[in-house]
Write a protein that holds these residues in place. Structure first.
Motif, PDB file in Angstrom:
ATOM      1  N   TYR A   1       0.987  -1.378   0.209  1.00  0.00           N
ATOM      2  CA  TYR A   1      -0.060   0.001  -0.046  1.00  0.00           C
ATOM      3  C   TYR A   1       0.731   1.390  -0.108  1.00  0.00           C
ATOM      4  O   TYR A   1       0.640   2.343  -0.986  1.00  0.00           O
ATOM      5  CB  TYR A   1      -1.051   0.107   1.112  1.00  0.00           C
ATOM      6  CG  TYR A   1      -1.726   1.285   1.078  1.00  0.00           C
ATOM      7  CD1 TYR A   1      -3.059   1.326   0.422  1.00  0.00           C
ATOM      8  CD2 TYR A   1      -1.569   2.351   2.075  1.00  0.00           C
ATOM      9  CE1 TYR A   1      -3.842   2.450   0.425  1.00  0.00           C
ATOM     10  CE2 TYR A   1      -2.289   3.612   2.033  1.00  0.00           C
ATOM     11  CZ  TYR A   1      -3.555   3.528   1.379  1.00  0.00           C
ATOM     12  OH  TYR A   1      -4.056   4.621   1.212  1.00  0.00           O
ATOM     13  N   THR A   2       1.883   1.413   0.882  1.00  0.00           N
ATOM     14  CA  THR A   2       2.525   2.739   1.011  1.00  0.00           C
ATOM     15  C   THR A   2       3.455   2.738   0.061  1.00  0.00           C
ATOM     16  O   THR A   2       3.835   3.821  -0.683  1.00  0.00           O
ATOM     17  CB  THR A   2       3.481   2.518   2.377  1.00  0.00           C
ATOM     18  OG1 THR A   2       2.436   2.431   3.409  1.00  0.00           O
ATOM     19  CG2 THR A   2       4.324   3.816   2.676  1.00  0.00           C
ATOM     20  N   SER A   3       4.056   1.482  -0.451  1.00  0.00           N
ATOM     21  CA  SER A   3       5.330   1.564  -1.360  1.00  0.00           C
ATOM     22  C   SER A   3       4.852   1.628  -3.107  1.00  0.00           C
ATOM     23  O   SER A   3       5.394   2.418  -3.699  1.00  0.00           O
ATOM     24  CB  SER A   3       5.971   0.368  -1.525  1.00  0.00           C
ATOM     25  OG  SER A   3       5.407  -0.793  -1.735  1.00  0.00           O
ATOM     26  N   GLU A   4       3.526   1.198  -3.349  1.00  0.00           N
ATOM     27  CA  GLU A   4       3.186   1.369  -4.654  1.00  0.00           C
ATOM     28  C   GLU A   4       1.676   1.727  -4.819  1.00  0.00           C
ATOM     29  O   GLU A   4       1.544   2.682  -5.558  1.00  0.00           O
ATOM     30  CB  GLU A   4       3.145  -0.098  -5.265  1.00  0.00           C
ATOM     31  CG  GLU A   4       4.550  -0.794  -5.598  1.00  0.00           C
ATOM     32  CD  GLU A   4       4.521  -2.030  -6.149  1.00  0.00           C
ATOM     33  OE1 GLU A   4       5.275  -2.053  -7.300  1.00  0.00           O
ATOM     34  OE2 GLU A   4       3.770  -2.953  -5.754  1.00  0.00           O
ATOM     35  N   VAL A   5       0.971   1.408  -4.018  1.00  0.00           N
ATOM     36  CA  VAL A   5      -0.676   1.920  -4.190  1.00  0.00           C
ATOM     37  C   VAL A   5      -0.655   3.509  -3.985  1.00  0.00           C
ATOM     38  O   VAL A   5      -1.445   4.085  -4.701  1.00  0.00           O
ATOM     39  CB  VAL A   5      -1.681   1.214  -3.278  1.00  0.00           C
ATOM     40  CG1 VAL A   5      -3.132   1.547  -3.341  1.00  0.00           C
ATOM     41  CG2 VAL A   5      -1.615  -0.354  -3.338  1.00  0.00           C
ATOM     42  N   LEU A   6      -0.214   4.055  -2.893  1.00  0.00           N
ATOM     43  CA  LEU A   6      -0.180   5.324  -2.932  1.00  0.00           C
ATOM     44  C   LEU A   6       0.229   6.180  -4.087  1.00  0.00           C
ATOM     45  O   LEU A   6       0.163   7.507  -4.252  1.00  0.00           O
ATOM     46  CB  LEU A   6       0.433   5.870  -1.525  1.00  0.00           C
ATOM     47  CG  LEU A   6      -0.259   5.625  -0.397  1.00  0.00           C
ATOM     48  CD1 LEU A   6       0.414   5.891   0.880  1.00  0.00           C
ATOM     49  CD2 LEU A   6      -1.611   6.070  -0.174  1.00  0.00           C
ATOM     50  N   ALA A   7       1.199   5.487  -4.746  1.00  0.00           N
ATOM     51  CA  ALA A   7       2.150   6.185  -5.786  1.00  0.00           C
ATOM     52  C   ALA A   7       1.318   6.213  -6.996  1.00  0.00           C
ATOM     53  O   ALA A   7       1.716   6.566  -8.342  1.00  0.00           O
ATOM     54  CB  ALA A   7       3.380   5.575  -5.771  1.00  0.00           C
ATOM     55  N   LEU A   8       0.047   5.345  -7.170  1.00  0.00           N
ATOM     56  CA  LEU A   8      -0.780   5.016  -8.412  1.00  0.00           C
ATOM     57  C   LEU A   8      -1.202   6.586  -8.890  1.00  0.00           C
ATOM     58  O   LEU A   8      -1.609   7.387  -8.148  1.00  0.00           O
ATOM     59  CB  LEU A   8      -1.561   4.109  -8.191  1.00  0.00           C
ATOM     60  CG  LEU A   8      -1.515   2.384  -8.027  1.00  0.00           C
ATOM     61  CD1 LEU A   8      -2.608   1.886  -7.753  1.00  0.00           C
ATOM     62  CD2 LEU A   8      -0.856   2.150  -9.414  1.00  0.00           C
ATOM     63  N   GLY A   9      -1.398   6.497 -10.296  1.00  0.00           N
ATOM     64  CA  GLY A   9      -1.940   7.596 -10.882  1.00  0.00           C
ATOM     65  C   GLY A   9      -2.513   7.482 -12.073  1.00  0.00           C
ATOM     66  O   GLY A   9      -2.439   6.254 -12.661  1.00  0.00           O
ATOM     67  N   THR A  10      -3.260   8.399 -12.839  1.00  0.00           N
ATOM     68  CA  THR A  10      -4.036   7.995 -13.894  1.00  0.00           C
ATOM     69  C   THR A  10      -2.818   7.414 -14.861  1.00  0.00           C
ATOM     70  O   THR A  10      -1.846   7.890 -15.281  1.00  0.00           O
ATOM     71  CB  THR A  10      -4.549   9.343 -14.400  1.00  0.00           C
ATOM     72  OG1 THR A  10      -5.444   9.787 -13.646  1.00  0.00           O
ATOM     73  CG2 THR A  10      -5.366   9.005 -15.762  1.00  0.00           C
TER      74      THR A  10
END
Length: 464
Positions: free
Chosen positions: A60-69
């Motif tokens: 969650y912290t390492s990848e999900v939060l960094a997701l964008g359009t």
């Protein structure tokens, strides 16, 4: 584990069994409570699927939060009842895998409205937008409807050549195909080209129509149709012209002009009916966002009996009108879009078929009427667009066809095989052509034909 489309997920009842969905991130909203709402779309439908990602996910912290359009992900979890507005179900993620990132600083399709002109420069990405995703799905639906219509009526799907030595329409707007050293020839400056040395041993071009070859096949198989790309080297930069487009061309043996008009009307109604019944979500989008009233117009066509009027009557209607037209409306001139729209929208308020056009403005292959001045040609006209289908009964009399060729400046020697069809077992036959992109443009209400084909080819533009 079952992998399902977003469309299937949205239609599912809530359950406890996990499924996998995959797609591209459209939006992401992070909550202060330590979880995120991610909307993804995979192109299977207009709507996106909301995925709820809790902070307890391993990445969650390492990848999900960094997701964008624009990022692509795979999400696993059960489809559950949604507590939010705008959707009945959502996916509660138990695992999210990031498949491909998208730099938010450079990804050009952000969550805002982009102009169609801008999106034409991004044809490799524009199908991810609502509008162009819907256009592609409509193209798919109509393509299937085309094949279903003809297959259900015992037509054979045939493949006519894309490379041809002939100009079917006689307009000379052809793309040449050659393996000769064009730069070397141009450098000589004498303008002489020996096409006997070319790959095919003669002048060849990209086809403008598969009609002539389809006629040959119809004179053996009875009913045929071709559906493929055609090319016109017409230097026209209008919202209605492409240099590469797809054509639907049926050809029917033992068929006259009346039967040809019957088939054209049945065909158009059939594909529109298929679109309205199977593409409701996308058509609702086009009605609300692109052209208000387009669904009503299409429904009216389904319920209408197409009026049929001779060219003579069409000209009288135009001449008797108090409306001022840009182009002449005298007998012998071809009908322009403004004329066609006036006839369909203001005179008859519905679809019209105009037939028996002056022979002087039509190609050599059309059947000459007894009056000697008109041919058995027809155009199907619809509101908002004008001509959608053009067809004719073909000239099946050897001497008449040969005379028409000479009259039009077509060398009969180059069309010997075509004349053979009139020598050996000639029969009355007819057919029509429909520009597929013109149909897509009509049913979606899109203003520019460049926006109803994935990668448009136009003068001075062959991107992608």
């Amino acid at each position: 584990m079952e992998t399902i489309l977003v469309r299937e997920a949205l239609q599912r009842s809530p359950g406890s069994d996990p499924v996998r969905v995959q797609g591209w991130v459209r939006t992401k909203r992070d909550s202060k409570g330590g979880f995120s709402f991610i909307e993804i779309n995979d192109g299977s439908c207009m709507k996106g699927l909301q995925i709820v990602a809790e902070g307890s996910l391993e990445n969650y912290t390492s990848e999900v939060l960094a997701l964008g359009t624009g990022c692509s992900i795979s999400a696993v979890g059960p489809v559950v009842e949604s507590q939010g507005r705008g959707q009945t179900v959502e996916l509660r993620a138990e695992r999210i895998q990031v498949l491909g990132g998208a730099d938010p600083e450079t990804y050009p399709l952000q969550k805002k409205r982009h102009s169609f002109e801008f999106l034409r420069q991004l044809a490799h990405l524009r199908a991810r937008t609502n509008t162009f995703g819907a256009v592609c799905r409509v193209r798919n639906l109509l393509s299937r409807a085309v094949h279903d219509f003809f297959q259900d009526r015992d037509f054979h799907y045939v493949h006519t050549p894309l490379i041809t030595p002939m100009d079917c329409e006689g307009a000379g707007e052809l793309f040449r195909v050659t393996t000769l050293d064009v730069e070397g020839i141009a450098g000589k400056g004498d303008g002489k080209v020996d096409f006997a040395e070319d790959f095919f041993g003669c002048s060849t071009y990209l086809t403008v129509s598969g009609q002539l070859e389809a006629e040959a096949l119809a004179c053996a198989l009875g009913r045929v149709y071709t559906f493929g790309p055609t090319f016109r080297a017409e230097n026209s930069n209008t919202a209605r012209h492409l240099s590469e487009f797809w054509m639907v061309e049926p050809e029917i043996a033992f068929c006259d002009l009346d039967q040809d008009m019957d088939l054209a009307e049945a065909f158009l109604k059939s594909v529109i009916d298929a679109l309205l019944s199977k593409g409701q979500e996308d058509m609702q989008f086009f009605d609300q966002r692109i052209q208000s009233g387009i669904v009503e117009t299409l429904t009216q066509i389904l319920e209408s009996e197409f009026r049929r009027i001779p060219y003579d009557e069409a000209i009288r209607l135009l001449e008797d009108s108090s409306k001022e037209f840009e182009y002449p409306t005298t007998w012998g001139n071809d009908l322009q879009t403004e004329h066609e729209r006036y006839i369909t929208e203001e005179v008859f308020q519905g679809p019209v078929i105009v037939y028996n056009y002056p022979s002087a403005i039509k190609p050599f292959y059309m059947y000459v009427n007894d009056d000697g001045r008109t041919v058995r040609a027809m155009d199907v006209l619809v509101p908002r667009t004008g001509e959608l289908i053009g067809g004719s009964q073909r000239e099946d009399r050897f001497e008449v066809l040969k005379a028409r060729m000479e009259e039009k400046g077509v060398d009969p020697e180059e069309y010997g095989w075509y004349l053979d069809l009139r020598r050996y077992g000639s029969v009355p036959h007819a057919g029509f052509g429909l520009g597929f992109e013109r149909l897509v443009q009509f049913v979606t209400g899109m203003a520019n034909i460049r926006d109803v084909i994935p990668f448009p080819r136009t003068p001075k533009s062959a991107l992608f």
